[in-house]
Design a protein around this motif. Sequence first.
Motif, short mmCIF file in Angstrom:
data_model
loop_
_atom_site.label_atom_id
_atom_site.label_comp_id
_atom_site.label_asym_id
_atom_site.label_seq_id
_atom_site.Cartn_x
_atom_site.Cartn_y
_atom_site.Cartn_z
N TYR B 33 6.98 1.56 10.31
CA TYR B 33 6.20 2.41 9.40
C TYR B 33 6.90 3.70 9.00
CZ TYR B 33 2.37 -0.71 10.55
OH TYR B 33 1.60 -1.81 10.72
N LEU B 84 -2.08 4.01 14.43
CA LEU B 84 -1.79 4.37 13.03
C LEU B 84 -2.87 5.28 12.48
CD1 LEU B 84 -0.52 0.94 11.64
CD2 LEU B 84 0.85 2.97 12.18
N ILE B 89 -1.24 7.29 9.45
CA ILE B 89 -0.29 6.46 8.70
C ILE B 89 -1.05 5.28 8.10
CG2 ILE B 89 1.80 5.02 8.86
CD1 ILE B 89 2.49 6.71 11.41
N GLU B 91 -1.66 1.57 6.93
CA GLU B 91 -1.10 0.28 7.36
C GLU B 91 -0.24 -0.34 6.26
OE1 GLU B 91 -2.81 -2.53 9.92
OE2 GLU B 91 -4.63 -1.34 10.23
N ASP B 93 1.92 1.02 4.60
CA ASP B 93 3.26 1.58 4.56
C ASP B 93 4.28 0.75 5.32
OD1 ASP B 93 2.16 3.59 3.13
OD2 ASP B 93 2.19 5.09 4.73
N HIS B 94 3.86 -0.43 5.73
CA HIS B 94 4.72 -1.27 6.57
C HIS B 94 6.02 -1.67 5.85
CE1 HIS B 94 6.00 -4.61 9.03
NE2 HIS B 94 5.17 -4.21 9.97
N HIS B 95 7.13 -1.49 6.54
CA HIS B 95 8.42 -1.90 6.00
C HIS B 95 8.96 -3.03 6.85
CE1 HIS B 95 8.94 1.85 3.58
NE2 HIS B 95 8.02 2.23 4.44
#
Lengths: 473, 96
Positions: B33, B84, B89, B91, B93-95
Amino acid sequence: MTENQLPSLSKCPTQIEGLDMILKGGLPSGRTSVIIGGPGSGKSLFGLEFLYRAALDGEPGIFITFEEHAADLRINTRTLGWDLAPLEQNGKLFLFEARIDPKAIVTGEFGIQSFLAILNHKIKAMGAKFVVIDAIDVLMRLINDERREQNELLALHQWLSEHKMTALLTVKAPRDSNHARHFEFLDYMADCVIHLDNRMLGQLSTRRLRVIKYRGSGFGSNEYPFVIEPPGITLLPISEIGLSHQALGKRISTGLAELDKLIGGGFRRASSVLITGSTGSGKTTLCSAFTHAACANGEKVLCLNFEESEAALVSAMLSSGTDLNPAIADGKLRLLTAMPEAMGAEQHLVRALNAIKQMQPSCVVLESASACKRMGTEQAAFEYMMRMINTCKEMGIIILITNQTISLSNLDEISGIGISSLIDSVIKMQMVEDVGAMQRKLLVVKSRGSVHSHRHHNFQISDQGITILKEDV
Amino acid sequence: MSAEEYRFRLFIAGNEPNSRLAKQNLRALCAAYLPERHYIEIIDVLQDFEAALQAMIMVAPAVVMTAPRPVTLFGALTDTARILAALGINEGDHHD
């Protein structure tokens, strides 16, 4: 030590007034004790006083606080006259703030290794033998899982034992039985368990302590009242006090030459004297005449007054010819005044006993037994009176107690609250109608160990004080 | 998407299982993230009790996020969704 002699349990005195008597020596050395009580029951102070007194003797200790700020502890203990700062500076006391962020989010398992790592270092650095953990329930609530709570508690207990710590854990008593499980486990784990409570009796709050368990040792099993007053916690183990009264001693003047004759030469040392009569019958005037004469003869007198302020009492006595000011000025006389309702009987008792300890008087004047009933319950007043009389008798002090009767001639009311067996002499003062006028009369009802008059004697009160008139029949 | 830097102080107790797990979980979460914009300082409380005392960290493992805003987490960091949310943050935004 021979083979069949077991080493006795080693104990560590708490130096808390009265507690070591109840614990028959103190807390178990190198072991864990638990003190359980509701909010405001005084459990933190028990821990802190134990460490404070040890630190004053040069024995270092660590106070771990999971809730309170160290700064607040320093301020709060100042009201008891304790100065923690110098002890902290010279490494005899460490206030370890272990407050747990209440906003912290718990996700997954954790342990108290960090806490133990800090504690371990501090113990080694200070050479500490004593640890107080206040309040362990904060940590348990954070874990919030029965099995893990017990595991952590066991680990802590084991750690403290391995480090040979004399430890005291405080725990907030559960409000409901859902949380009782912590406490059952702690009760089982600890070697010594003390319960505190704070309840209302006769509209006054009363603090009580009870030891419920002490592995390998006897202990006083009653409920003991205690108070928190400078210089610290005082427990009143009334039922532990054996009667060790001094024998009645030499006589000292009653302050009135005529009364000395009637009572066999004066009041005897270590005796208790009850002066009873209706309002305005002259009880206070008689006490003041005694006080005045005693101080003039070099005696030290402590007056406990529950009826009037110091100023009111002194000025009232001036009008009947007795000036108590010089005796107060040169320290022969001390007046301790308070409203009976101002505090509980235990607190009154501790104040009086502290004053006796400080001043070492040879005479105590207590006005009055009737007002003591307003300290709360009859039982509390009875215990107060009994303890006061016992203390005076043990120390060879003469105690004069006044008691206000309601009717004019009720002998049954003499003792007021059932203390008659502890009373050595009784003087009754009355006003009776005599040929159309009120006549003041005085009678020595009893006087142990004395040949005394059994007649009524007329007396007058004027600006010269009390004058006992020639004997009438 | 903001490019704020996330700074973490992870308090562990040596090599015990929960501490190992927390280290793994925090690293995985940051990688997923917060790539390239996180900083993790690892403090072993058994070695550096003074840092634990100053930060008033009594339990381990524990994570103190010092930036962009203060957040404290206790435990092995097993519940990613909760963490998160606590750290703010998304969720999404997951990379990968």
